[in-house]
Design an enzyme around this catalytic site. Structure first.
Site, PDB file in Angstrom:
ATOM      1  N   SER A   1      89.509 100.252  34.327  1.00  0.00           N
ATOM      2  CA  SER A   1      87.959 100.971  33.911  1.00  0.00           C
ATOM      3  C   SER A   1      86.775  99.948  34.495  1.00  0.00           C
ATOM      4  O   SER A   1      85.760 100.484  34.165  1.00  0.00           O
ATOM      5  CB  SER A   1      87.769 101.037  32.281  1.00  0.00           C
ATOM      6  OG  SER A   1      87.826  99.730  31.941  1.00  0.00           O
ATOM      7  N   LYS A   2      87.139  98.850  34.700  1.00  0.00           N
ATOM      8  CA  LYS A   2      86.054  97.903  35.146  1.00  0.00           C
ATOM      9  C   LYS A   2      85.194  98.373  36.313  1.00  0.00           C
ATOM     10  O   LYS A   2      85.656  99.070  36.988  1.00  0.00           O
ATOM     11  CB  LYS A   2      86.576  96.491  35.320  1.00  0.00           C
ATOM     12  CG  LYS A   2      87.197  95.861  34.044  1.00  0.00           C
ATOM     13  CD  LYS A   2      86.285  95.775  33.024  1.00  0.00           C
ATOM     14  CE  LYS A   2      86.926  95.087  31.546  1.00  0.00           C
ATOM     15  NZ  LYS A   2      87.549  95.794  30.715  1.00  0.00           N
TER      16      LYS A   2
END
Ligand SMILES: Cc1ncc(COP(=O)(O)O)c(C=O)c1O
Length: 368
Positions: A183-184
């Site tokens: 998700s980064k």
């Protein structure tokens, strides 16, 4: 569904991964394979430090950096309580004691004034977290570190490319730690990086990631199996080249939301400090039920019904997690600012794949 975050993968990423697979070289020992070294060099140069050490998670980066700074039994390390558990867990993994600091209620970042009051003769380090992509108040944290002889290890897991007065996060303390979880802001699936100007620290972190081996025939000290695979490094290297573009889009989306949500009664839009480039990992508002009319959780449910995934980071400050209640005897009321914030925050999507229509759906629900 409009997801809270999504990786952005294009033809370049597919080609880079295919090339590694075709090479047949998937991993390497502590020194790193060709793609790992390429990603490390690129990342160090992007952050503006001498050394970068790639590992297989942000947690591994924190554990390696703390250990390479010599943190161990009998030491205390100050961490904010409003963070992901890894920030504190890695202190425990080193055999040291995490000491929780409260936060500034506006920026959600560590409160240097509170830190000052909890430094003891056993304190060895502070781990400021750049929460949601906004740099912590590093000027004050660094002054404290200087005054008390403490190491600063930045938890920059959510803040790739964030700037404080023109300097990248990850270059401000003794070491910086990044995560490349799916998700980064840039991702390798799972992965992490340690950044530092300290060659000795980098060398120790490199050994730590591969059983403590200085070379394949010699174990010098205890280490782990924290190596980054070549496929991940290839992905990371391509993603790094796109990071500034991603950040521009994130900041544009954030500005769009702020323009339309500022003034909604009972909702506070993100506070952005002067002199920073925010990395906007997520766009975090706070909801005051008395003025807004419904609770944060009810707003989250309304967004879900409209097809928007909003997330609560973090609903429980780490000092109130069962593990830390048990270990440290911590309880409600110990860190009031963080506890208050945890009850009111709601993170909205702000990632580069959002269209104007997506943003309008979010605004439509929140502004009512
Ligand atoms: C603030 C913070 N620190 C540390 C980590 C740990 O990173 P990872 O999940 O890659 O181990 C994360 C990741 O979610 C994070 O958000």
């Amino acid at each position: 569904m409009i997801h809270i975050n999504e990786p952005i993968l294009g033809e370049e990423e597919f080609t880079a991964v295919r090339d590694v697979l075709a090479s047949g070289r998937l991993t390497s020992w502590s020194g790193g394979g060709p793609m790992v070294r390429r990603f490390e060099e690129g990342f160090a140069s992007y952050v503006g430090v001498r050394e970068a050490v790639a590992v297989n998670s942000g947690t591994a980066a924190l554990h390696s950096a703390l250990s390479a700074c010599g943190i161990g039994e009998g030491d205390e390390v100050i961490v904010p309580t409003f963070t992901f558990a890894a920030t504190a867990n890695t202190v425990l993994l080193c055999g040291a004691k995490p000491v929780f600091a409260d936060i500034d209620g506006r920026s959600f970042n560590i409160d240097p004034e509170h830190v000052e009051g909890i430094v003891t003769p056993r304190t060895r380090a502070i781990v400021p977290v750049h929460v949601f992509g906004q740099p912590a108040d590093m000027r004050s944290v660094l002054e404290l570190a200087e005054a008390h002889g403490l190491a600063i290890i930045e938890d920059a897991a959510q803040a790739h490319g964030a700037l404080l007065e023109g300097r990248k996060v990850g270059s401000l303390g003794r070491a910086g730690c990044f995560s490349f979880y799916g998700s980064k802001n840039i991702s390798t699936g799972e992965g992490g990086m340690i950044t530092t100007d300290d060659n000795m620290l980098a060398g120790r972190a490199r050994r730590f990631r591969s059983q403590g081996q200085a070379d394949p025939h010699s174990v010098e000290e205890l280490g782990y199996s924290y190596r980054m695979p070549e496929v991940e490094a290839a992905l990371g290297w391509v993603q790094l080249g796109r990071l500034d573009g991603f950040l521009e889009k994130r900041n544009g989306n954030a500005a769009y939301l702020t323009e339309r949500l500022r003034g909604v009664e009972g909702v506070d839009v993100p506070f952005v400090m002067t002199g920073v480039r925010h990395a906007f990992y997520v766009y975090t508002i706070t909801v005051s039920q008395e003025q807004y009319g419904i609770t944060r959780d009810e707003l989250q449910a309304r967004l879900r019904e409209a097809g928007v995934e909003a997330a609560v980071y973090w609903s429980v400050p780490v000092h109130l997690m069962p593990l830390y209640r048990r270990l440290l005897n911590s309880k409600e009321g110990d860190l009031p600012a963080a506890e208050e914030v945890a009850g009111r925050v709601l993170s909205l999507p702000v990632h580069p794949r959002l269209s104007e229509e997506d943003l309008d759906v979010i605004v439509g629900v929140v502004a009512g």
